[in-house]
Design an enzyme around this catalytic site. Structure first.
Site, mmCIF file in Angstrom:
data_model
loop_
_atom_site.group_PDB
_atom_site.id
_atom_site.type_symbol
_atom_site.label_atom_id
_atom_site.label_comp_id
_atom_site.label_asym_id
_atom_site.label_seq_id
_atom_site.Cartn_x
_atom_site.Cartn_y
_atom_site.Cartn_z
ATOM 1 N N HIS A 144 -69.683 -9.063 10.654
ATOM 2 C CA HIS A 144 -68.803 -9.737 8.764
ATOM 3 C C HIS A 144 -70.000 -10.974 9.183
ATOM 4 C CE1 HIS A 144 -64.986 -7.346 8.567
ATOM 5 N NE2 HIS A 144 -65.164 -8.878 7.477
ATOM 6 N N ASP A 194 -74.230 -4.699 7.789
ATOM 7 C CA ASP A 194 -73.348 -5.115 8.249
ATOM 8 C C ASP A 194 -72.035 -4.333 7.156
ATOM 9 O OD1 ASP A 194 -72.665 -7.984 8.643
ATOM 10 O OD2 ASP A 194 -70.892 -7.293 7.250
ATOM 11 N N GLY A 195 -70.911 -4.237 8.389
ATOM 12 C CA GLY A 195 -69.758 -3.979 8.622
ATOM 13 C C GLY A 195 -69.480 -4.456 6.874
ATOM 14 N N HIS A 196 -69.139 -5.434 6.977
ATOM 15 C CA HIS A 196 -68.375 -5.646 5.355
ATOM 16 C C HIS A 196 -69.661 -5.978 4.201
ATOM 17 C CE1 HIS A 196 -65.454 -7.051 2.438
ATOM 18 N NE2 HIS A 196 -64.804 -6.763 3.686
ATOM 19 N N HIS A 272 -62.480 0.828 2.939
ATOM 20 C CA HIS A 272 -62.011 0.134 2.239
ATOM 21 C C HIS A 272 -62.273 -0.219 1.380
ATOM 22 C CE1 HIS A 272 -61.383 -4.166 3.428
ATOM 23 N NE2 HIS A 272 -60.482 -3.892 3.797
ATOM 24 N N GLU A 324 -56.301 -0.205 4.341
ATOM 25 C CA GLU A 324 -56.711 -1.533 3.626
ATOM 26 C C GLU A 324 -57.337 -0.396 1.831
ATOM 27 O OE1 GLU A 324 -56.546 -5.903 5.285
ATOM 28 O OE2 GLU A 324 -58.474 -4.209 5.193
ATOM 29 N N GLU A 340 -54.455 -5.595 -2.325
ATOM 30 C CA GLU A 340 -55.566 -6.069 -1.871
ATOM 31 C C GLU A 340 -55.538 -7.179 -3.528
ATOM 32 O OE1 GLU A 340 -57.536 -6.841 1.769
ATOM 33 O OE2 GLU A 340 -57.961 -8.865 0.822
ATOM 34 N N CYS A 342 -57.634 -9.423 -2.642
ATOM 35 C CA CYS A 342 -59.037 -9.660 -3.615
ATOM 36 C C CYS A 342 -59.444 -7.861 -3.931
ATOM 37 C CB CYS A 342 -59.782 -8.806 -1.904
ATOM 38 S SG CYS A 342 -60.026 -11.113 -0.890
ATOM 39 N N CYS A 420 -58.411 -14.035 2.514
ATOM 40 C CA CYS A 420 -59.546 -13.599 2.726
ATOM 41 C C CYS A 420 -58.835 -13.872 0.610
ATOM 42 C CB CYS A 420 -60.196 -12.279 3.066
ATOM 43 S SG CYS A 420 -59.264 -11.521 2.767
ATOM 44 N N CYS A 421 -57.843 -13.797 0.167
ATOM 45 C CA CYS A 421 -57.462 -13.978 -0.952
ATOM 46 C C CYS A 421 -56.986 -15.668 -1.547
ATOM 47 C CB CYS A 421 -55.583 -12.929 -0.612
ATOM 48 S SG CYS A 421 -55.950 -10.946 -0.208
#
Ligand code: FUB
Ligand code: ZN
Length: 646
Positions: A144, A194-196, A272, A324, A340, A342, A420-421
């Site tokens: 991240h 990046d992973g996210h 995800h 998720e 979610e 987000c 995060c949300c």
């Protein structure tokens, strides 16, 4: 097609101004106090798991420790920095809307802190700085670092736009410069993503804001390199082991990370949900500038897969807590899903970017569905409690007894260990006006019925007034250089009547005024109650209906109807609906009463028995879905079963 700078649009809309005021007066100050650990709040883990961070935020403390201003250890998720960045971004937008010297001073202090935590070479990520400095950019399968950098960029742009202060922009560009020295096509540089996802869309925004081509090139690079070598993350892990830097042997799930192939070769929503949709937003943004047909095709296919097979009626996405994530088509469970906040925000973003890319109105309909329902349900009406997961059916007692539903909360917590949300909700609401208008050379697009005034200096002014979705009329006024106005019709409106001295055309999706210089029009319409069925392949909604009016999906709650909501039965033929103004939940909203039925009490103790269902007439009270969960813990459901035999 492009969007307008936020400061060109003045919201006058009662509903959305109310939300922006809530965010300005309550959410932003409250979130600062939480991020600064100043107040005693219940910070819950996002699901039942004792290993997840909870109890406090510590997000600003992490920066203080990294800056050498405080002793201590990093606490919280490895992406905790992004909570601070998203908070700055929402504060920036809020300052753009309404000046607030005290808030600006607080943000300046936070920016000083972020700058102080940045290393001389531009690196910035408190988790890696404080816990594993030798592994910087070496654990991309989860890290991240670039996700946080992306949020830093978005915050920096918002704050620079709002205040003209570029200190954070300098920090962000320095951080990106550091990333660009480590990543790239040259030999010796990292050829992985990046992973996210998030950096991709943020780099395009930075390109658009600064005009520096290199940012667009890198956005494209991060999309090209993802999944190019599916073994990249495995190799990274083995190299860390070989170099004696880490003995971690995680299982890398390439689907979860959308790294099983290059994004332009992906045509389904998998893995995800937030990652998927941030990536897709980045793809649509890059394609707006490069017109890369493979990217455009992939974006359109992914969006179709979501909107036609994987989206809830509330605009929520992500059917499972496991990862998720998205699951297979039409699998939309109402009480174990993730949805979610987000992910709904990301769907709004992706749909908006696709609309900008293609001009297709279907994207706006989905944007509106997610925005008015699954995004808004993310926060309580006090602006200080937040859902991570947005279910369509809740039975608190059963949920509590079922470990498979540990993530489904019946009441919005004060805060979340994985937060995060909450700041994502704040930044979305604070910048809402950016979704309302777009334009190209000849056309001005009105994407949402949101009362507001748009001014493009020396070119035109456009104004829309009205009380949608609480009234059935809208007045528009345009004055300026010749432009074609494309006024998109919101979901579920009908029987449009237009009064104007100018000619117009009406299509299913829009009202169009060709090449006008000066036009006023009064638009009246109806907002009938829509009784929606799901595609029968959605087995979780078989023989049930959802009720919607205008943009709002409705739900029944225990607070109005008592317990045992599963006894609700509806007959679409005889469903008499009455809307009435409700002012206890929001200053304005519409409550709905419908004449339906209630199924019999099951007498006896049998679990199964051959017997017919009997029902008695009963009135059910409904409220807009986004307002559920504001009156204590109780049952709620969106899909209402059809009556059998009366
Ligand atoms: O990983 C960062 C964010 O935290 C994700 O987008 C959310 O799903 C949550 O896991
Ligand atoms: Zn989130």
């Amino acid at each position: 097609m492009k969007e307008f700078a936020l400061n060109k649009i003045q919201l006058t809309d009662e509903f959305w101004q109310g939300y922006q005021e809530l965010v300005r007066k309550e959410t932003i100050p409250y979130q600062y106090q939480v991020l600064n650990d100043e107040i005693d709040v219940d910070v819950q883990a996002e699901r039942e798991d004792p290993n997840l961070p909870a109890g406090k935020s510590h997000a600003l403390a992490n920066f203080r420790i990294a800056a050498g201003q405080m002793e201590g250890e990093h606490f919280g998720w490895f992406f905790q920095d992004s909570d601070v960045y998203k908070w700055i971004e929402s504060a920036g937008y809020s300052l753009l809307n309404t000046s607030d010297p005290q808030l600006e001073k607080t943000v300046d202090e936070v920016i000083d802190l972020v700058a102080a935590a940045q290393e001389a070479d531009g690196y910035l990520n408190t988790f890696f700085q404080l816990t594993r400095p030798k592994l910087k950019y070496r654990q991309l399968y989860f890290s991240h670092e670039l996700y946080c950098a992306g949020h830093l960029v978005e915050a920096a742009i918002a704050y620079d736009q709002a205040t003209g202060k570029d200190k954070l922009l300098t920090v962000a560009e320095k951080n990106i410069a550091n990333i660009c020295t480590y990543f790239g096509r040259e030999s010796g540089k990292i050829q992985g993503a990046d992973g996210h996802q998030e950096i991709e869309l943020a780099l395009v925004r930075l390109y658009e804001y600064t005009g520096k081509q290199t940012y667009l090139t890198f956005a494209d690079f991060f999309l090209e390199v993802r999944g190019e070598d599916p073994a990249f993350y495995e190799k990274e892990i083995l190299k860390n082991q070989a170099d004696g830097l880490s003995d971690e042997t995680p299982r890398v799930d390439l689907t979860y990370l959308q790294a099983y192939d290059q994004p332009k070769k992906q045509h389904e929503a998998k893995g995800h949900a937030v990652r998927m949709l941030y990536m897709a937003s980045g793809m649509a943004k890059v394609a707006q500038h490069t017109q890369d047909q493979a990217l455009i095709d992939a974006c359109e296919a992914i969006w179709e897969d979501i909107a036609c097979k994987k989206m809830y009626v509330t605009g929520g996405v992500g059917s499972t807590v496991h990862g998720e994530a998205f699951v297979g088509p039409y699998d939309l469970p109402n009480d174990t899903m993730y949805c979610e906040t987000c992910a709904a925000i990301a769907l709004v973003q992706f749909s908006f970017e696709l609309f900008k890319l293609t001009n297709e109105p279907k994207y706006l309909a989905t944007m509106e569905r997610a925005l008015y329902n699954s995004v808004l349900s993310g926060a309580a009406i006090d602006g200080k409690h937040f859902f991570y997961v947005n279910p369509l059916e809740v039975n608190p007692q059963r949920d509590q007894e079922n470990p498979g539903k540990g993530h489904v909360k019946a009441q919005r917590p004060d805060w979340l260990g994985c937060a995060c949300c909450p700041p994502n909700f704040a930044r979305m609401v604070a910048s809402l006006q950016r979704l309302v208008y777009t334009c190209d050379q000849e056309k001005l697009y009105v994407n949402l019925f949101v009362a507001s005034r748009l001014e493009e200096p020396d070119q035109f002014t456009f104004e829309q007034t009205g009380g949608f979705p609480f009234t059935e009329d809208l007045t528009i006024r345009y004055q300026g250089i010749p432009k074609t106005l494309i006024i998109h019709k919101p979901n579920g409106l009908s029987k449009f009547q237009i009064d104007s001295e100018h000619e117009w055309q009406e299509t299913n999706e829009a009202i169009i005024f060709e090449a006008v210089e000066n036009v006023t029009a009064n638009i009246r319409f109806e907002q009938p109650l829509q009784i929606l069925r799901a595609n029968p392949q959605v087995i979780q909604a078989i023989n049930q209906v959802a009720l919607q009016r205008g943009p709002f999906v409705y739900c029944i709650e225990e607070a109005d109807n008592g317990q045992a909501l599963w006894r609700c039965r509806i007959d679409p033929q005889s469903l008499e609906a009455t809307f009435s103004k409700e002012d206890t939940l929001l200053p304005i909203t519409l409550r709905l009463a419908i004449k339906g039925y209630q199924s019999e009490e099951w007498s006896g103790t049998t679990l199964y028995e051959e017997r017919a269902e009997t029902v008695i007439p009963r009135t059910w009270q409904l409220i807009p879905y986004h307002l559920w969960g504001n009156r204590g813990i109780g049952e709620m459901r969106v899909w209402l079963p059809l009556v059998g035999k009366k």
